[in-house]
Design an enzyme around this catalytic site. Structure first.
Site, PDB file in Angstrom:
ATOM      1  N   PRO A  48       0.814  -1.216   0.000  1.00 31.12           N
ATOM      2  CA  PRO A  48       0.000   0.000   0.000  1.00 31.12           C
ATOM      3  C   PRO A  48       0.846   1.263   0.000  1.00 31.12           C
ATOM      4  CG  PRO A  48       0.079  -0.912   2.215  1.00 31.12           C
ATOM      5  CD  PRO A  48       0.879  -1.830   1.344  1.00 31.12           C
ATOM      6  N   ARG A 103     -31.050  -0.171 -29.630  1.00 36.00           N
ATOM      7  CA  ARG A 103     -31.365   1.231 -29.328  1.00 36.00           C
ATOM      8  C   ARG A 103     -31.520   2.032 -30.624  1.00 36.00           C
ATOM      9  NH1 ARG A 103     -32.986   4.737 -25.169  1.00 36.00           N
ATOM     10  NH2 ARG A 103     -32.318   6.829 -25.775  1.00 36.00           N
ATOM     11  N   ILE A 132     -21.254   4.099 -25.335  1.00 36.35           N
ATOM     12  CA  ILE A 132     -22.266   3.695 -26.318  1.00 36.35           C
ATOM     13  C   ILE A 132     -23.645   3.584 -25.663  1.00 36.35           C
ATOM     14  CG2 ILE A 132     -23.022   1.717 -27.741  1.00 36.35           C
ATOM     15  CD1 ILE A 132     -20.014   1.406 -28.530  1.00 36.35           C
ATOM     16  N   GLY A 147     -24.490   5.425 -23.272  1.00 32.39           N
ATOM     17  CA  GLY A 147     -24.834   6.786 -22.857  1.00 32.39           C
ATOM     18  C   GLY A 147     -25.207   6.819 -21.382  1.00 32.39           C
ATOM     19  N   GLU A 203      -0.882  -6.760  -9.640  1.00 32.76           N
ATOM     20  CA  GLU A 203       0.231  -7.681  -9.873  1.00 32.76           C
ATOM     21  C   GLU A 203      -0.033  -8.910  -9.013  1.00 32.76           C
ATOM     22  OE1 GLU A 203       2.805  -7.925 -11.768  1.00 32.76           O
ATOM     23  OE2 GLU A 203       3.387  -5.898 -12.402  1.00 32.76           O
TER      24      GLU A 203
END
Lengths: 412, 360
Positions: B131, B260, B329, B331, B355
Site C-alpha cells: 500500500p 437502441r 455507447i 450513454g 500484480e
C-alpha cells in the site's frame, strides 16, 4: 493448435530474404527515394530471377520440381509464407519491394476471378523470360473506396470489348502497360443501370492500342514504385479477356470478385506495413542501445521514462498487428473465410505503422527528422499503408458490418 | 507450425467453462457486486469443475493434468467474461498451488497441496502488492532477513484476496535485493490481517491489508528458484482476464447498439457508433493474440518475461478503453448500475494496477 512458431521452411526463406533486404535493398534505399521515376534495373532483374517461387499472390507459380509432399506443404502455408517474406522485403525498402517484377494485384485478381484457361493464359508468363509486371486498375478520379460507383465502361462490339475511362493510382501501371510484357486488370461496368452486378474485370494486355499512361504520380513516399494514371480511349480487347462470367445477372458475383481479391491481398499489404514499422522499431532500439538506454520491461508503467513507455507501446502495437496479420493469412491458407480478419489486419497494421514511424521520428529528435537517416523516409513510406488497398475507415466499415451482421445498405 | 485454433481438448475445456460463466457467474454478478457478498455455492460449483485441482500432481492427490498457460488463458478469459470478482475468488487457491507446484520442494508440496485436493473449496492467497505510491515488484519494501535458521519478515501488504479464510498464504518479500516467496500459516505470530478493503471494483472479492511485524518463520518456508516465471504466469492470467472483461463489455454494447434507436435507425447503423464497435472488436482480438503468444511461449519453456509484460500492458490499456467505450455507447444508461457496463469499467481499471492477483 495454438502455436506461434513458423515452420522451418518459412524461417529459412525469411533469413534468406532478410539477407537480400539488408544487403541489396538498404544500400540503394535512399538513392531511389530521391531519384523518383527512375528504376534500379539491375536490382529488378536480379529480383526477377531470385524471387521466382518465393512470393505468391496465388498467381499459379509452381515449383518445377520437388516432391509432391513439399509442394503440398508449400501451398498449405502459402499466404503465411508470403506475409513473412513481404515483411522482410518491406523492412528493406517498401518502395523497392512494390516495384519488384511480379504479377502482383493483377495476378491476384486473375487468380481469384479467372477461369483455369485464363489463369494459364495470363499468369504463365511470370514463370520465365524477361521481367514482367501485373497491375490492377480500380480507382478513378471520381471514386476510390466506393468502387461500385466506377464509371469506366466496357461495351461489347462484335468479338471485342471496347473500354473507355480513366484510372488512377495504379501501382506499377507504367511497368505493366508499357515497360514489359505484362497486363493490367481493369474494372469496368458493362451495364451502369445494373450497379454492382454490372461490374466486371478485364485483362488489358501491355501495349494495347487505346491504353495510355497519362501520368506517373509524384508521391510523399514509396517513390521507387510507379503509380500511374491510365487512360482508355476505345481500347479494344478480346471477348475472352473478361474474368469469370460475362453476362450481367441479377447478382453481384463480379463485384464480389473484387472483394475476394481483397481478402487475399489485405493481409499481404498489412504484412508490408509490418516491415516498415519493424525497420523503425529496430532503428530506435539500436539507437537506444548505443546511448546506453535499456528497456525495463518488468518495471511498472508509472515508473518508466517516456522513452521506455513509448518504445514498449511501439513494440506491442507492432506485434499485435503482426499476429492479426498472420491470423488472417493463416485462415486463408486453411480455407477459412477471413473477410473480417483480413480487414482487422489491414486496419490495425495501417494505423500502427503510421503511428509507430511518426513516434520513431519524434523520439530521435533532429536525428529522426534528418534525411541522413532513413527514419523520415519510413514515416513517409508508412502512410500509404493506411490508405491503399482500402483505407483504414473502409476497413473499419467492413469490420463493423461483419460484427453487426449488417448489409452495405444497412450500414453505409 | 502457426495455428490459431485451440485443440479439441482445449475447446472442450473452454466451452465447459464458458457455459459455467454464462449460466452460473453472470446471473450472480450484479447482486454480488452490490452486496459485496460472495455467493459461496458458486465457489463450490467451480471447485467441482476441477479447474484448480487438476494440475496438482498425482503424487499429492491431484489429477496431474498438464499445466498449460495457453489452456489457462482460455479458462481465465471465459471466467472473467462471466464475472471478474467471482473469478478471482474461485481461482484464489492457485495463488498458492501454482508457485508451490512450480518451485516447491517435496516437503512443501506434501505440506500444502494435500489441502487443495479435497471435496470442498479451500481458499488460498498470495500477498504481493504493497500500500504505497509507486509500488514496484522489483523493489518490495517488505523484507525477509535470515537470522538463526529462521526468516524474519517485516512490512505491509494490500490487496490480499481471501486472506481471512485462506488455508495458506504466500508472502512475497525482498531478500538480499532479490524477490523471494515464503509460505506462512494463518496463525504466524506477528501476522495481522486488517479490515476488509473497500475498492472501486472487485467488490465481491474480499481483499485485505496485511501487516507483518517480526514474523518468524522456518528457513524451509521459502520457495526456491527463479520467481520471475511465476509472475509471468500471473501476468498472462490477468491479461487473459482483461480480455474476458473487455469482450463482455464489447458484446453488451454491440447488442445494445443494435436495439437502441435514434433518428429512425439503430444507433449501430451510425458510423460514429459502428466504428467504435469495430475498433473494440479489433482490439479485443489483438490483445487476445498477444496473450496467447505469451502463454504459448511460457509453455515452450522459454523466458517469456518481455512478451508477458507487453501483453499485460496492452491488455490493461485495451480493457479500459473498450469498457469506457461500452459505457459511452450506452450513454446515460451505461452510467446506471442496472446495466453491467459500468461494473466492467470499474473492474477493468484494476488491471494496470494489479500484480500477482491471479495465477495460471
Amino acid at each position: 493448435m495454438i502455436d506461434f512458431s513458423l515452420s522451418p521452411a518459412i524461417e529459412k526463406n525469411r533469413d534468406m530474404i532478410h539477407a537480400v533486404a539488408d544487403g541489396t535493398m538498404r544500400p540503394i534505399s535512399r538513392e531511389y527515394d530521391e531519384r523518383e521515376h527512375e528504376k534500379p534495373t539491375e536490382w529488378l532483374n536480379m529480383m526477377w530471377e531470385a524471387s521466382k517461387n518465393l512470393i505468391s499472390f496465388g498467381d499459379g507459380k509452381k515449383k518445377a520440381s520437388g516432391k509432391a509432399e513439399a509442394v503440398e506443404r508449400h501451398l498449405s502455408e502459402r499466404t503465411v509464407r508470403s506475409a513473412v517474406l513481404i515483411e522482410e522485403l518491406s523492412w528493406g525498402d517498401v518502395g523497392l519491394y512494390l516495384s519488384i517484377p511480379h504479377s502482383a494485384l493483377g495476378g491476384a485478381a486473375v487468380a481469384a476471378a479467372g477461369t483455369p484457361e485464363q489463369k494459364e493464359r495470363f499468369l504463365s508468363r511470370f514463370r520465365d523470360g524477361e521481367p514482367k509486371w501485373g497491375a490492377m486498375a480500380i480507382t478513378e478520379p471520381g471514386c476510390g473506396s466506393d468502387s461500385a460507383a466506377l464509371t469506366t465502361t466496357a461495351v461489347q462490339d462484335g468479338d471485342q470489348w471496347v473500354i473507355n475511362g480513366t484510372k488512377i493510382f495504379c501501382t506499377s501501371g507504367l511497368m505493366a502497360a508499357e515497360k514489359s510484357e505484362g497486363f493490367v486488370v481493369v474494372w469496368a461496368t458493362v451495364d451502369k443501370s445494373a450497379g454492382r452486378a454490372g461490374i466486371k474485370a478485364f485483362v488489358v494486355e501491355h501495349h494495347t492500342p487505346g491504353m495510355t499512361v497519362a501520368k506517373v504520380e509524384d508521391k510523399m513516399g514509396i517513390r521507387a514504385s510507379d503509380t500511374a494514371m491510365l487512360v482508355f480511349e476505345d481500347c479494344r480487347i478480346p471477348l475472352d479477356n473478361v474474368l469469370g462470367q460475362a453476362e450481367v445477372k441479377q447478382s453481384t458475383t463480379g463485384f464480389k470478385g473484387v472483394m475476394a481479391t481483397f481478402d487475399a491481398t489485405r493481409p499481404l499489404v498489412a504484412a508490408s506495413a509490418l516491415g516498415v514499422a519493424r525497420a523503425a522499431v529496430d532503428y530506435v532500439r539500436e539507437t537506444f542501445a548505443a546511448e546506453g538506454i535499456t528497456i525495463r520491461y518488468v518495471t511498472p508503467q508509472t515508473k518508466l521514462t517516456t522513452l521506455e513507455r513509448d518504445f514498449m507501446d511501439m513494440e506491442a502495437n507492432l506485434q499485435a498487428a503482426r499476429l492479426l496479420t498472420w491470423r488472417a493469412a493463416w485462415m486463408l491458407d486453411q480455407g477459412i473465410q477471413n473477410n473480417l480478419e483480413a480487414s482487422m489486419a489491414k486496419a490495425k497494421a495501417g494505423s500502427m505503422v503510421t503511428q509507430v514511424t511518426q513516434k520513431a521520428v519524434e523520439l530521435l529528435g533532429p536525428l529522426g527528422y534528418s534525411r541522413k537517416t532513413l527514419l523520415e523516409k519510413w514515416m513517409r513510406d508508412a502512410k500509404i499503408s493506411d490508405i491503399y488497398e482500402g483505407t483504414q475507415q473502409i476497413n473499419l466499415l467492413i469490420i463493423a458490418r461483419r460484427i453487426l451482421g449488417y448489409s452495405s445498405q444497412e450500414l453505409n | 507450425m502457426l495455428g490459431f485454433q485451440p485443440d479439441d481438448e482445449q475447446k472442450l475445456i473452454r466451452d465447459t467453462v464458458a457455459e459455467f460463466a454464462r449460466e452460473q457467474l453472470r446471473p450472480l454478478a450484479h447482486e454480488a457486486d452490490e452486496s459485496g457478498v460472495f455467493p459461496t455455492s458458486v465457489a463450490q460449483q467451480a471447485w467441482e469443475l476441477g479447474l484448480v485441482q487438476s494440475t496438482i500432481p498425482e503424487a499429492y492427490g491431484g489429477v496431474g493434468a498438464e499445466s498449460s498457460a495457453v489452456t489457462g488463458s482460455l479458462i481465465c478469459e471465459e471466467l472473467a467474461w462471466g464475472d471478474l470478482s467471482l473469478t478471482l475468488h474461485m481461482l484464489s487457491p492457485q495463488l498458492v498451488t501454482y508457485p508451490v507446484i512450480m518451485l516447491g520442494t517435496h516437503e512443501q508440496k506434501a505440506q500444502i497441496l494435500g489441502d487443495y485436493v479435497g471435496p470442498h473449496f479451500t481458499a488460498g492467497t498470495a500477498a504481493v502488492m504493497e500500500p504505497r505510491f509507486g509500488f514496484d515488484l522489483n523493489e518490495l519494501t517488505t523484507t525477509a532477513v535470515q537470522h538463526n535458521g529462521e526468516f524474519v519478515l517485516n512490512g505491509a501488504k494490500c490487496f490480499v484476496p481471501l486472506a481471512a479464510e485462506a488455508a495458506h498464504l504466500l508472502v512475497y518479500a525482498r531478500r538480499d535485493n532479490g524477490i523471494a516467496a515464503f509460505l506462512l500459516p494463518q496463525d504466524t505470530p506477528g501476522l495481522t490481517i486488517g479490515e476488509r478493503e473497500k475498492n472501486m471494483g472487485l467488490k465481491a472479492v474480499a481483499t485485505y491489508e496485511l501487516s507483518l511485524d517480526n514474523c518468524r518463520i522456518p528457513a524451509s518456508s521459502q520457495l526456491q528458484g527463479d520467481i520471475q516465471p511465476v509472475f509471468n504466469r500471473s501476468r498472462v492470467a490477468l491479461s487473459a482476464m482483461a480480455v474476458g472483461v473487455a469482450r463482455a463489455a464489447y458484446e453488451y454494447a454491440r447488442e445494445y447498439a443494435k436495439e437502441r434507436r435514434a433518428f429512425g435507425t439503430a444507433i449501430a447503423q451510425k458510423q460514429a457508433i459502428a466504428f467504435m464497435l469495430a475498433e473494440m472488436a479489433m482490439e479485443v482480438d489483438a490483445a487476445r493474440l498477444l496473450v496467447w503468444e505469451a502463454a504459448w511461449k511460457i509453455d515452450t519453456g522459454a523466458d517469456a518475461t518481455r512478451e508477458a509484460c507487453l501483453a499485460k500492458n496492452y491488455a490493461a490499456t485495451m480493457v479500459l478503453k473498450v469498457a469506457d467505450n461500452a459505457v459511452q455507447i450506452l450513454g446515460g444508461h451505461g452510467y446506471i448500475r442496472d446495466h453491467p457496463v459500468e461494473r466492467w469499467l470499474r473492474n477493468g481499471r484494476g488491471f494496470a494496477t494489479f500484480e500477482g492477483l491471479a495465477m495460471i
